[in-house]
Design a protein around this motif. Structure first.
Motif, PDB file in Angstrom:
ATOM      1  N   TYR A 220      31.637 -34.778  30.826  1.00 32.82           N
ATOM      2  CA  TYR A 220      30.345 -34.107  30.703  1.00 32.82           C
ATOM      3  C   TYR A 220      30.447 -33.031  29.631  1.00 32.82           C
ATOM      4  O   TYR A 220      31.448 -32.316  29.554  1.00 32.82           O
ATOM      5  CB  TYR A 220      29.935 -33.448  32.026  1.00 32.82           C
ATOM      6  CG  TYR A 220      29.708 -34.438  33.141  1.00 32.82           C
ATOM      7  CD1 TYR A 220      28.517 -35.158  33.218  1.00 32.82           C
ATOM      8  CD2 TYR A 220      30.667 -34.648  34.114  1.00 32.82           C
ATOM      9  CE1 TYR A 220      28.311 -36.072  34.242  1.00 32.82           C
ATOM     10  CE2 TYR A 220      30.463 -35.566  35.141  1.00 32.82           C
ATOM     11  CZ  TYR A 220      29.284 -36.273  35.198  1.00 32.82           C
ATOM     12  OH  TYR A 220      29.077 -37.172  36.211  1.00 32.82           O
ATOM     13  N   ASP A 221      29.402 -32.923  28.798  1.00 32.03           N
ATOM     14  CA  ASP A 221      29.379 -31.824  27.835  1.00 32.03           C
ATOM     15  C   ASP A 221      28.788 -30.584  28.511  1.00 32.03           C
ATOM     16  O   ASP A 221      28.432 -30.618  29.700  1.00 32.03           O
ATOM     17  CB  ASP A 221      28.630 -32.213  26.554  1.00 32.03           C
ATOM     18  CG  ASP A 221      27.131 -32.407  26.734  1.00 32.03           C
ATOM     19  OD1 ASP A 221      26.577 -32.038  27.797  1.00 32.03           O
ATOM     20  OD2 ASP A 221      26.498 -32.927  25.796  1.00 32.03           O
TER      21      ASP A 221
ATOM     22  N   LEU B 239      29.400 -38.367  28.845  1.00 37.14           N
ATOM     23  CA  LEU B 239      30.018 -38.940  27.654  1.00 37.14           C
ATOM     24  C   LEU B 239      31.020 -39.999  28.083  1.00 37.14           C
ATOM     25  O   LEU B 239      31.614 -39.905  29.153  1.00 37.14           O
ATOM     26  CB  LEU B 239      30.742 -37.850  26.855  1.00 37.14           C
ATOM     27  CG  LEU B 239      29.944 -36.582  26.547  1.00 37.14           C
ATOM     28  CD1 LEU B 239      30.842 -35.525  25.939  1.00 37.14           C
ATOM     29  CD2 LEU B 239      28.795 -36.913  25.615  1.00 37.14           C
ATOM     30  N   LYS B 240      31.217 -41.004  27.240  1.00 36.73           N
ATOM     31  CA  LYS B 240      32.196 -42.052  27.517  1.00 36.73           C
ATOM     32  C   LYS B 240      32.979 -42.332  26.254  1.00 36.73           C
ATOM     33  O   LYS B 240      32.455 -42.240  25.151  1.00 36.73           O
ATOM     34  CB  LYS B 240      31.511 -43.333  27.987  1.00 36.73           C
ATOM     35  CG  LYS B 240      30.797 -43.162  29.320  1.00 36.73           C
ATOM     36  CD  LYS B 240      30.310 -44.491  29.838  1.00 36.73           C
ATOM     37  CE  LYS B 240      29.520 -44.348  31.109  1.00 36.73           C
ATOM     38  NZ  LYS B 240      30.265 -43.882  32.247  1.00 36.73           N
ATOM     39  N   LYS B 241      34.229 -42.714  26.439  1.00 39.57           N
ATOM     40  CA  LYS B 241      35.078 -43.113  25.319  1.00 39.57           C
ATOM     41  C   LYS B 241      35.243 -44.626  25.354  1.00 39.57           C
ATOM     42  O   LYS B 241      35.769 -45.184  26.306  1.00 39.57           O
ATOM     43  CB  LYS B 241      36.452 -42.445  25.421  1.00 39.57           C
ATOM     44  CG  LYS B 241      37.402 -42.849  24.301  1.00 39.57           C
ATOM     45  CD  LYS B 241      38.788 -42.281  24.495  1.00 39.57           C
ATOM     46  CE  LYS B 241      39.602 -42.990  25.535  1.00 39.57           C
ATOM     47  NZ  LYS B 241      40.033 -44.345  25.217  1.00 39.57           N
ATOM     48  N   PHE B 242      34.731 -45.285  24.317  1.00 31.92           N
ATOM     49  CA  PHE B 242      34.874 -46.730  24.185  1.00 31.92           C
ATOM     50  C   PHE B 242      35.957 -47.020  23.154  1.00 31.92           C
ATOM     51  O   PHE B 242      36.128 -46.279  22.196  1.00 31.92           O
ATOM     52  CB  PHE B 242      33.557 -47.364  23.727  1.00 31.92           C
ATOM     53  CG  PHE B 242      32.451 -47.258  24.737  1.00 31.92           C
ATOM     54  CD1 PHE B 242      32.354 -48.170  25.771  1.00 31.92           C
ATOM     55  CD2 PHE B 242      31.517 -46.234  24.664  1.00 31.92           C
ATOM     56  CE1 PHE B 242      31.337 -48.071  26.712  1.00 31.92           C
ATOM     57  CE2 PHE B 242      30.494 -46.134  25.591  1.00 31.92           C
ATOM     58  CZ  PHE B 242      30.405 -47.049  26.624  1.00 31.92           C
ATOM     59  N   CYS B 243      36.656 -48.121  23.339  1.00 33.37           N
ATOM     60  CA  CYS B 243      37.713 -48.524  22.405  1.00 33.37           C
ATOM     61  C   CYS B 243      37.108 -49.398  21.308  1.00 33.37           C
ATOM     62  O   CYS B 243      36.500 -50.437  21.600  1.00 33.37           O
ATOM     63  CB  CYS B 243      38.797 -49.289  23.163  1.00 33.37           C
ATOM     64  SG  CYS B 243      40.155 -49.816  22.106  1.00 33.37           S
ATOM     65  N   THR B 244      37.298 -48.996  20.067  1.00 36.86           N
ATOM     66  CA  THR B 244      36.738 -49.765  18.955  1.00 36.86           C
ATOM     67  C   THR B 244      37.339 -51.166  18.872  1.00 36.86           C
ATOM     68  O   THR B 244      36.702 -52.084  18.361  1.00 36.86           O
ATOM     69  CB  THR B 244      36.951 -49.042  17.608  1.00 36.86           C
ATOM     70  OG1 THR B 244      38.345 -48.839  17.405  1.00 36.86           O
ATOM     71  CG2 THR B 244      36.216 -47.711  17.580  1.00 36.86           C
TER      72      THR B 244
END
Length: 173
Positions: free
Chosen positions: A25-26, A32-37
């Motif tokens: 969370y900001d 927020l989420k971190k996706f793998c490119t």
């Protein structure tokens, strides 16, 4: 090893499969989420092989919407509280059989939906119950390229990976 040549749809969970299962969370409370490119290559290769993607998640997040648009997914269903009922309805409305659907997930809430599908893939850090049902367990953890690895495995079993990647990236492998 099964015959996965009939798979036409991939159902993909978000948290713990496309992401590392963290919820960030900001300062304004936005999720927020971190996706793998690296997973993008799997999505685009699946599309080239004629497989449609249904991203199915129990949470709702603007970051998921944005990333899935970038990945050109055909179906994005967020805030889904009953994945089994949704899948049953989806399969019935689209005249899809069990052997035509694969499911990529990581946790207990994915198990019932997985039972409706002909192929099951999971990240290395999936729960034991999911691993016990999986046709393929990636060496990669969720959010670290597991989805790409699972799709690569599936398409290699079908003899489609090299051609799909060649078409997407214009390279011979």
């Amino acid at each position: 090893m099964g015959d996965f040549s009939q798979i036409k749809y991939l159902v993909i969970d978000v948290d713990g499969t496309l992401t590392d299962a963290g919820i960030y969370y900001d300062e304004h409370g936005n999720e927020l989420k971190k996706f793998c490119t690296k997973d993008a290559a799997g999505f685009f290769a699946a599309h080239q092989a004629g497989i449609k993607i249904l991203v199915l998640t129990g949470r709702e997040c603007a970051a998921t919407t944005k990333r899935m648009r970038e990945m050109q997914v055909e179906y994005l269903v967020q805030n889904c509280k009953d994945k089994v009922q949704y899948l049953k309805t989806f399969m019935q409305e689209n005249h899809v059989e069990k052997g035509e659907v694969g499911y990529l997930g990581d946790d207990l809430n994915d198990l019932p939906g997985m039972g409706l599908c002909g192929f099951i893939g999971c990240p290395a850090d999936a729960c034991e119950e999911v691993k016990d049902k999986a046709d393929y367990i990636s060496d990669a953890k969720g959010g670290y390229g597991a989805v790409r690895d699972i799709i690569s495995y599936l398409l290699k079993q079908r003899g489609q990976w090299d051609e799909a990647v060649s078409r997407v990236y214009g390279i011979g492998i």
